[in-house]
Design an enzyme around this catalytic site. Structure first.
Site, PDB file in Angstrom:
ATOM      1  N   SER A 189       0.839  -1.202   0.000  1.00  0.00           N
ATOM      2  CA  SER A 189       0.000   0.000   0.000  1.00  0.00           C
ATOM      3  C   SER A 189       0.880   1.261   0.000  1.00  0.00           C
ATOM      4  CB  SER A 189      -0.959  -0.053   1.192  1.00  0.00           C
ATOM      5  OG  SER A 189      -1.994   0.899   1.043  1.00  0.00           O
ATOM      6  N   ASP A 236     -10.016  -5.445  -3.497  1.00  0.00           N
ATOM      7  CA  ASP A 236      -9.369  -4.470  -2.610  1.00  0.00           C
ATOM      8  C   ASP A 236     -10.255  -3.223  -2.508  1.00  0.00           C
ATOM      9  OD1 ASP A 236      -7.736  -2.327  -1.705  1.00  0.00           O
ATOM     10  OD2 ASP A 236      -5.935  -3.364  -2.402  1.00  0.00           O
ATOM     11  N   HIS A 247      -7.377  -6.015   0.641  1.00  0.00           N
ATOM     12  CA  HIS A 247      -6.195  -5.178   0.927  1.00  0.00           C
ATOM     13  C   HIS A 247      -5.450  -5.636   2.181  1.00  0.00           C
ATOM     14  CE1 HIS A 247      -4.136  -1.368  -0.052  1.00  0.00           C
ATOM     15  NE2 HIS A 247      -4.076  -1.081   1.238  1.00  0.00           N
TER      16      HIS A 247
END
Lengths: 297, 297
Positions: free
Chosen positions: A166, A242, A275
């Protein structure tokens, strides 16, 4: 354990003059998961990071993979949740897991925001106060930390790869794209691929770097590819489920920029994955094997 | 997803009349990590548990390993920290991960203590109020939960094994020793082997079961072995650097009781390992392979 680092006077590089304190050690997969603290000259505060040293490091120096974590994380999330140490032990590679920002009472913060200030350094060198004094995370992860671990720990000097998740996936990409030749291989999980056009990036880059968007582009993977970064293959895993994919991550923009330049990229859209660290745990073994091949090849 | 369970009138068994609500699903290693809630008839409250269903469960029913967690845990710790899902996916076994106590506003607690009340059910059926109303964790993990998951999920009925950590290692041992024939195999990490003589056990057993120590022995692995439990092999991993080893865990007492009776036990003292999930992650693969062999043999 308190170790004084020998001061080396180098002709032009920055000087490492740190003192590394091991504050925790836990045996795992025959190796050791250690946590260290040191006074960072670059971030002007006490920094904490973790290192996993595989069993092989008890006999010889091993190559290293840097893991850059995402928003709100410390060095603890990945070492607890990713299941990476098993593979690192099998492959004989060390993992270095830095914090995501400077820390401490004197370090500026925005306690109301999870995406600015502590836990959200975005791996940039801030140029605007009150951030510039401590938020020098780009130089920290690319220079000070590697110099420190290579001087102090059983790690092969100069043989390193980088990955992250991320915000940390963004960090891994920009480090790999900017530091030509410094990393043997680069990968990322669900990275923020084009921070200058997403809410997370805009909110932070304005604060850390000021309003001139030209200054933001040096920390944007898509812009770096567009603007002539030296080719290095990028391996990216991205879950299709995600929750941040649509608004924040923009892997398609990076893919398009790479296509324009025939820049090597493998973007794997992983069906149904989200995610979380459960996604990371599923594919971290493949990433570490990919890095081990580059590190030992 | 809200599923009504068909009510089965059985001649003498308890009746499952629950409604299982899936509150979360996360893809991991090609399978799914799900979290469920249901109204527990036995614990008289809403209970939460997690299940990892490996990829094979999309095609056929799979055997199951129950994981009982330690003090202060919920169903989340093991699924996040143990790295177990990778092995479960490889081996084609489901993992069922219950909570460590009843929960909810109406459930008695001792907020000042981490080792009594919520997060500390000790897998016993409490007989003393205010605990007896909800703290029926033994019947919950050995009866109600297996009936529920076998009725509702792609899990082979009646084919199960059990393991756990610390308080949950104690739980796994007592379930395996008391429920003759119910579990194909039993293992434990750093279990509380003789709770009636350690601080944790004494503090809780007195509260949950009253002052008559005879009543405590039915939930003490060492006493169960001494008092004629049906032999089933016990596999135990115990770290030598475990901070609770000296005062709380007493594996030697269990080993001695087993030696007296020629009861099958493999106690592996693992050099330098502590009480954490980093220890569990190192050996969970061997435990799950051990259980898979028993479950599929």
């Amino acid at each position: 354990m308190k170790v004084k680092v020998f001061v080396q006077w180098l002709p032009f590089e920055s000087v490492v003059m740190s003192s590394l304190t091991k504050i925790e050690t836990i045996k795992e997969f025959g190796g050791y998961l250690n946590r260290y603290q040191h006074q960072s000259d670059i971030c002007q505060c006490q920094m904490t990071f973790s290192v996993y040293l595989p069993p092989q490091a008890q006999r010889e120096k091993v190559p290293v993979v840097y893991w850059l974590s995402g928003l709100t994380c410390t060095d603890d999330n990945v070492r607890t949740k990713a299941g990476a140490q098993r593979y690192a032990a099998e492959l004989g590679i060390a993992l270095v897991m830095p914090d995501t920002s400077p820390r401490g009472e004197n370090v500026s913060d925005e306690p109301e925001r999870y995406d600015l200030g502590k836990g959200a350094g975005f791996y940039v060198n801030a140029t605007v106060e009150p951030w510039a004094q401590h938020y020098q995370m780009y130089d920290y992860v690319t220079r000070e930390l590697p110099e420190l671990v290579e001087a102090e720990l059983p790690i092969v000097p100069g043989v390193k790869s980088i990955t992250g998740h991320s915000m940390g996936g963004h960090g891994a990409l920009i480090c790999g794209l900017r530091e030509s030749g410094a990393y043997r291989s680069v990968s990322a999980f669900s990275p923020i691929c084009h921070p200058t056009i997403c809410g997370w990036g805009e909110g932070c880059f304005g604060a850390y770097l000021g309003n001139d968007q030209k200054d933001w582009k040096q920390y944007d993977a898509t812009e770096l590819v567009k603007n002539g970064a030296e080719p290095i293959p990028l391996l990216i895993d991205q879950g299709t489920a995600d929750e941040f994919l649509a608004d924040q991550l923009h892997p398609k923009a990076l893919l398009d920029a790479c296509s324009e330049r025939d820049f090597p990229i493998e973007l794997r859209m992983q069906d149904g994955y989200d995610h979380s660290y459960h996604f990371i745990s599923t594919f971290i073994g493949e990433h570490l094997a990919y890095h081990a091949k580059a590190l030992k090849g």
